[in-house]
Design an enzyme around this catalytic site. Structure first.
Site, short mmCIF file in Angstrom:
data_model
loop_
_atom_site.label_atom_id
_atom_site.label_comp_id
_atom_site.label_asym_id
_atom_site.label_seq_id
_atom_site.Cartn_x
_atom_site.Cartn_y
_atom_site.Cartn_z
N LYS A 197 11.14 -6.82 -0.86
CA LYS A 197 11.59 -5.88 0.04
C LYS A 197 12.70 -6.24 1.04
O LYS A 197 13.48 -7.25 0.55
CB LYS A 197 10.61 -5.38 0.71
CG LYS A 197 9.18 -5.11 -0.22
CD LYS A 197 9.22 -3.36 -1.15
CE LYS A 197 8.57 -3.36 -2.27
NZ LYS A 197 6.90 -3.41 -0.98
C1 LIG Z 1 5.34 -3.09 -1.81
C2 LIG Z 1 5.24 -1.23 -1.23
C3 LIG Z 1 3.88 -1.12 -1.11
C4 LIG Z 1 2.45 -2.05 -0.87
O1 LIG Z 1 3.14 -3.98 0.31
P1 LIG Z 1 2.34 -4.83 -0.15
O2 LIG Z 1 3.32 -5.33 1.42
O3 LIG Z 1 3.25 -5.90 -0.79
O4 LIG Z 1 0.93 -4.40 0.42
C5 LIG Z 1 3.17 -0.22 -0.71
N1 LIG Z 1 4.05 0.59 -1.40
C6 LIG Z 1 5.13 1.30 -1.81
C7 LIG Z 1 5.23 2.35 -2.36
C8 LIG Z 1 5.76 0.11 -2.13
O5 LIG Z 1 6.89 -0.68 -2.91
#
Ligand SMILES: *Cc1c(COP(=O)(O)O)cnc(C)c1O
Length: 397
Positions: A197
């Site tokens: 991210k």
């Molecule tokens: C990455 C992601 C999540 C989950 O995040 P984590 O930190 O991996 O638990 C939830 N929703 C979306 C759309 C994502 O891209």
């Protein structure tokens, strides 16, 4: 039309080493910040968490930010905060990571999937409106690829029916909607701080809201349902605490918060780099008949977590799987985001059936995610464009 030989058929690949679709950046100052936290005496529930929450709230324009262990915990906290329970229905999109829907299940609620818009692949407010029933309690929208959802339409719908609007902005840190920053445009906005991210804490998540009372409830939820944390009890010289609701241990550590605090000021530069890469792709692909570049609506700025193209089957002699494998053979680390959530066997076992979300399902069959991350060099970008051009021209009908 040239038909250059492909790596999948034994020719030399476009590049020598695999280019991933996403990757974090950690500099020496990030490392120093974590070392500083290690030396501070607080490994968890210390001052760095408060400081990171403050900085994150400022960066997103939200009144409050609540740090949690990961983006999935952020969604779970939001579902808790919205009061989701057994018998409640929550409308969300099939075009997302499973965690968006799973948080409803954690709370015992029922997931209702609405189809997406053909252009942005964000949830279609008209479909959401058609699915509202007396049992509907919330809408969870996802800012797919980093492009904000139709937040004004969804907010109006939520208000009309008394629903909580939750925005899963895991892709959209730094995005804007009608000149407003993502983070205070819904009742609760959730973020992931996973390494792929925009900003990372290794694992981590955040919920933002403008309601301080709701933020207090979310902070209780992330720490077993207990109101005061260890540091505040120590400061007050008291052993007394009360577990008022059933919470979890979803805390973020001070080591992670220190990393986040060091990463966050770099966000604007990283967003600029993501936007520049996306612009180069979109320009290059405008001349490829078999490739549909992503659409960004004029009233919003995309944060470009991912860059997803759709193939035109009528322009190709092969299917998406073959194009995908050919790009992998060229050492371009392509991916697919996402297999529609109701297609997963867990949801199929609950009775969801393929075919109910024709726009999302058609997009899924044709999509390919290309690498985009701030550490990509211009040469990396050129490799992706060269490989994509070579592969689709080779397979052109
Ligand atoms: C990455 C992601 C999540 C989950 O995040 P984590 O930190 O991996 O638990 C939830 N929703 C979306 C759309 C994502 O891209």
């Amino acid at each position: 039309m040239s038909r250059a030989a492909l790596a999948i058929d034994g020719a030399a690949p476009t590049r020598a080493r695999m280019l991933p679709y996403g990757r974090h950046l950690v500099d020496d100052d990030d490392i120093a910040a974590v070392v500083g936290a290690l030396k501070s005496g607080w490994l968890t529930t210390g001052p760095a968490v408060d400081e990171f929450e403050g900085a994150f709230a400022k960066a997103t324009g939200a009144g409050e930010a609540v740090a949690v262990a990961n983006g999935t915990a952020a969604l779970h906290a939001a579902a808790f905060g919205a009061g989701i329970g057994p018998g409640d229905e929550v409308i969300t999109t099939p075009m997302t990571f499973a965690a968006t829907a799973n948080c409803v299940r954690y709370q015992g609620g029922t997931v209702v999937f609405a189809d997406v818009r053909r252009d942005t692949l964000n949830i279609d407010p008209a479909h959401v409106a058609a699915l509202v029933t007396p049992r509907t309690r919330a809408i969870i929208t996802v800012d797919y690829a980093g492009q904000p959802s139709d937040l004004d339409e969804l907010s109006a719908l939520a208000e009309r029916h008394g629903l909580a609007l939750i925005e899963d902005a895991s892709h959209a840190l730094g995005a804007t909607y009608r000149s407003r920053r993502v983070g205070s445009l819904a009742r609760m906005t959730t973020f992931s701080l996973h390494p792929v991210k925009h900003v990372t804490t290794g694992e981590g998540g955040m919920v933002t809201t403008d309601d301080p009372e709701l933020a207090a409830r979310l902070r209780r939820f992330r720490s077993h349902g207990i109101l005061s944390d260890f540091r505040r009890r120590e400061q007050a010289g008291s052993w007394v605490y009360d577990m008022a609701v059933l919470g979890f241990n979803y805390r973020l550590t001070d080591l992670q918060a220190a990393l986040g605090l060091s990463q966050l000021p770099k966000l604007d530069d990283w967003l600029a780099r993501r936007r520049a890469i996306a612009a180069r792709y979109t320009t290059a692909f405008a001349t490829l008949e078999a490739v549909e570049p992503p659409t960004v609506l004029p009233d919003r700025e995309c944060a470009w977590h991912i860059y997803v193209i759709r193939l035109r089957a009528d322009r190709l002699r092969v299917d998406r799987a073959r194009v995908f494998q050919a790009l992998r053979a060229e050492n371009i680390g392509v991916n697919v985001h996402y297999v529609p959530v109701p297609w997963h066997s867990y949801y199929a076992a609950l009775g969801y059936r393929k075919g109910a979300w024709p726009v999302a399902e058609d997009a899924y069959e044709r999509m390919i995610t290309l690498p985009i991350f701030p550490g990509m060099t211009d040469a990396d970008v050129a490799d992706v464009i060269a490989a994509m051009t070579k592969v689709v021209e080779h397979y052109a009908r």
